[in-house]
Design an enzyme around this catalytic site. Structure first.
Site, PDB file in Angstrom:
ATOM      1  N   LYS A  15      -2.932 105.690  48.427  1.00  0.00           N
ATOM      2  CA  LYS A  15      -3.308 106.774  49.346  1.00  0.00           C
ATOM      3  C   LYS A  15      -2.870 106.399  50.762  1.00  0.00           C
ATOM      4  CE  LYS A  15      -7.493 108.501  47.023  1.00  0.00           C
ATOM      5  NZ  LYS A  15      -7.043 109.868  46.754  1.00  0.00           N
TER       6      LYS A  15
ATOM      7  N   ARG B 254      -9.639 111.229  35.996  1.00  0.00           N
ATOM      8  CA  ARG B 254      -9.503 111.903  34.690  1.00  0.00           C
ATOM      9  C   ARG B 254      -9.286 110.901  33.566  1.00  0.00           C
ATOM     10  NH1 ARG B 254      -4.705 115.533  36.873  1.00  0.00           N
ATOM     11  NH2 ARG B 254      -5.927 115.156  38.738  1.00  0.00           N
TER      12      ARG B 254
HETATM   13  N1  BES Z   1     -10.725 110.813  44.283  1.00  0.00           N
HETATM   14  C1  BES Z   1      -9.604 111.663  44.385  1.00  0.00           C
HETATM   15  C2  BES Z   1      -9.983 113.121  44.667  1.00  0.00           C
HETATM   16  C3  BES Z   1     -10.516 113.424  46.025  1.00  0.00           C
HETATM   17  C4  BES Z   1      -9.653 113.769  47.042  1.00  0.00           C
HETATM   18  C5  BES Z   1     -11.849 113.421  46.260  1.00  0.00           C
HETATM   19  C6  BES Z   1     -10.146 114.093  48.278  1.00  0.00           C
HETATM   20  C7  BES Z   1     -12.349 113.739  47.505  1.00  0.00           C
HETATM   21  C8  BES Z   1     -11.494 114.088  48.516  1.00  0.00           C
HETATM   22  C9  BES Z   1      -8.786 111.627  43.099  1.00  0.00           C
HETATM   23  O1  BES Z   1      -8.845 110.470  42.380  1.00  0.00           O
HETATM   24  C10 BES Z   1      -7.375 111.884  43.490  1.00  0.00           C
HETATM   25  O2  BES Z   1      -6.843 111.085  44.212  1.00  0.00           O
HETATM   26  N2  BES Z   1      -6.809 112.983  43.034  1.00  0.00           N
HETATM   27  C11 BES Z   1      -5.486 113.347  43.374  1.00  0.00           C
HETATM   28  C12 BES Z   1      -4.851 113.940  42.144  1.00  0.00           C
HETATM   29  C13 BES Z   1      -3.378 114.153  42.265  1.00  0.00           C
HETATM   30  C14 BES Z   1      -2.668 112.825  42.368  1.00  0.00           C
HETATM   31  C15 BES Z   1      -2.911 114.927  41.066  1.00  0.00           C
HETATM   32  C16 BES Z   1      -5.557 114.409  44.486  1.00  0.00           C
HETATM   33  O3  BES Z   1      -6.458 115.233  44.480  1.00  0.00           O
HETATM   34  O4  BES Z   1      -4.720 114.352  45.380  1.00  0.00           O
HETATM   35 ZN    ZN Z   2      -7.403 109.029  43.030  1.00  0.00          ZN
END
Ligand code: BES
Ligand code: ZN
Ligand code: ZN
Length: 506
Positions: free
Chosen positions: A285, A359
């Site tokens: 991230k 997931r």
């Molecule tokens: N934990 C995150 C989702 C999230 C994002 C929660 C912002 C709270 C605030 C999750 O694990 C994630 O990173 N999801 C990605 C999925 C994508 C790579 C398909 C996302 O939402 O960007």
């Molecule tokens: Zn994530």
């Protein structure tokens, strides 16, 4: 905080601070066309009214929503008159919010308060009003201050609800108060887990603290699976998320069995995403998005809080609670994009983005939950940023395979004044989650509809015939300061009340 209910009250139970309500009424001013506002305090005693009217500036107090007027009786009692606005526009959620605002305005100044509860009873519904008011007060009575050297604890230690209602109604109303406080205490326990720093609350400490917290609760059995057990269980997806971590994965398996199980008693499984920190893994991230990812365990805290409340309330529903705990970190063993991993249920998954890790953990946990043969499964997770795009950051997304189950959750959300909205899982989304080199891939071809595509992915791990619903709380899980009973920053604890209502009605 000590909460007391005092029915058949003839006098105020405190001569220190007394809280009374006032409503506002719009009246046509005589001889003029302009409307003016007047206070409605017909439920006040004569003594109160006289003392109030003796103060000249009291004429300016109209009882508009969240306005206040403070005055004193001859014996030195302070009276805080709290405006609830027009009676007809006041509902239980507004009362919950006002109660939270009241708490915040008095907590640091007074040791005790006697609430003249009858003035806060809406629509003649004493139980619902007491529930909303106690929720607002006790959810506002939360601070994550354990890391400060100098703490400033609230002065307020005792809240008494005085009511002129007959003492015969005490048992019922007392149960309402007690039950409400069990739920809000459970919410606050969950908030503490989420708010704790990720270098302090590792997967292993989280599991230990959950077990310590639930210890001794009647009807509850506990089990924790570590790395060796997850390997035995062939939970390849869960393990792949943990492989870059210095800490063991933990699958916490809790069961609550009510004292009187009959054939009619339903068995509901709750599954929660417990990512104590999500760096994104190799699909790292950006630093701005990584901050606050300690909150990626809010899904597990939500289902744990609901489980805890149901068990402590002794509700007549069997509940299995599965919490999948790990961090998503990077070391030389971390899963790289392009990896193909086998799930517990045998499906192969191409991992194209290691940041879509929730997931993967949930998939194996859902399959594990199916083994328990529940009548329904509900999972809760901070799963996608996309849910904030589609629904905003104040609404919980619900998706699933069974409309009846989804409708029941939507109804429970309405009953408890929480925001929940359904998103679709269409066959095209299922198509988009297929991989050319494995049974599934962990991200869609495009990021559009990301929340629904994640749900489409998860549905592959729920066995046929078991109704399933997925709650995406990425938006609603934290920073819900638009509700006075939620902290501006940090875990909100929302959706627990929805789940408890659902389980109560199961
Ligand atoms: N934990 C995150 C989702 C999230 C994002 C929660 C912002 C709270 C605030 C999750 O694990 C994630 O990173 N999801 C990605 C999925 C994508 C790579 C398909 C996302 O939402 O960007
Ligand atoms: Zn994530
Ligand atoms: Zn995550």
């Amino acid at each position: 905080m000590k909460y007391t209910l005092n029915l058949g009250a003839k006098d105020f139970s405190s001569d220190s601070l007394v809280l009374v309500s006032a409503f506002e009424k719009t009246v046509e001013a005589k001889g003029k066309t302009k409307e003016s506002k007047a206070i409605v305090n017909t439920h006040w005693s004569k003594e109160l009214k006289t003392a109030f009217e003796n103060i000249k500036t009291s004429a300016d107090f109209t009882g508009s929503l969240d306005s206040t007027f403070t005055f004193h009786l001859e014996n030195g009692t302070t009276i805080l008159a709290y405006g609830l606005g027009e009676k007809k526009s006041m509902d239980f959620e507004a009362l919950r919010n006002s109660a939270a605002k009241i708490y915040k305005s008095i907590a640091s100044k007074h040791k005790e308060v006697a609430v003249q509860f009858d003035g806060f009873t809406l629509k003649n519904k004493a139980e619902e009003s007491l529930n909303a008011m106690a929720e607002g007060l006790s959810l506002a009575d939360y601070k994550f201050d354990r890391h400060f050297v100098k703490k400033s604890p609230a002065k307020l230690k005792e809240i008494t609800f005085d009511s002129a209602a007959k003492k015969t109604g005490l048992k019922k109303l007392q149960k309402t108060l007690d039950d409400t406080l069990v739920v809000t205490e459970s919410i606050n326990v969950g908030r503490n887990f989420v708010n704790e720093a990720p270098n302090i609350l590792r997967s292993t400490t989280y599991a230990k603290e959950v077990l310590a917290d639930i210890k001794g609760t009647k009807g509850v059995k506990t089990k924790v699976l570590g790395k060796a057990e997850l390997k035995k269980e062939k939970m390849g997806l869960f393990l792949s998320v943990n492989s870059g971590s210095g800490y063991e994965p933990q699958l916490v398996h809790l069961t609550y069995t009510p004292a009187k199980m009959t054939k009619k008693t339903k068995h509901i499984a709750l599954v929660g995403k417990g990512l104590v920190f999500d760096t994104g893994g190799y699909s790292l991230k950006p630093s701005g998005s990584m901050v606050n990812m300690k909150f990626d365990m809010a899904g597990s805290a939500t289902v744990y809080s609901a489980f805890r409340a149901v068990a402590k309330l002794g509700l007549n529903v069997k509940v299995t609670c599965i919490l999948g705990m790990t961090d998503n970190a990077v070391n030389e063993f971390a899963t790289m994009p392009d990896a193909i991993v086998k799930a517990r249920n045998g499906l192969s998954v191409e991992i194209l983005n290691t940041d879509a890790e929730g997931r993967l953990v949930l998939a194996d946990c859902l399959d594990y939950a199916c083994d328990q043969k529940p009548d329904a499964i509900i999972d809760s997770a901070t799963l996608t940023g996309a849910v904030l795009v589609s629904l905003g950051n104040q609404v919980c997304g619900v998706m699933g395979t069974d409309q009846k189950l989804t409708d029941s959750l939507l109804k429970s959300a309405k009953n408890t004044d929480e925001y929940m909205w359904q998103l679709p899982i269409i066959k095209e989304f299922h198509e988009d989650m297929k991989s050319p080199v494995a049974d599934l891939k962990n991200i869609g071809g495009s990021s559009f509809g990301g929340s629904s595509k994640a749900a489409a992915f998860l549905s592959n791990f729920v066995r046929d015939g078991i109704p399933w619903a997925h709650l995406d709380i990425a938006g609603i899980g934290d920073s819900q300061g638009h509700k006075a009973y939620c902290p501006t920053k940090g875990a909100s604890g929302l959706i627990v009340r929805t789940l408890v209502d659902f389980l109560k009605n199961s």
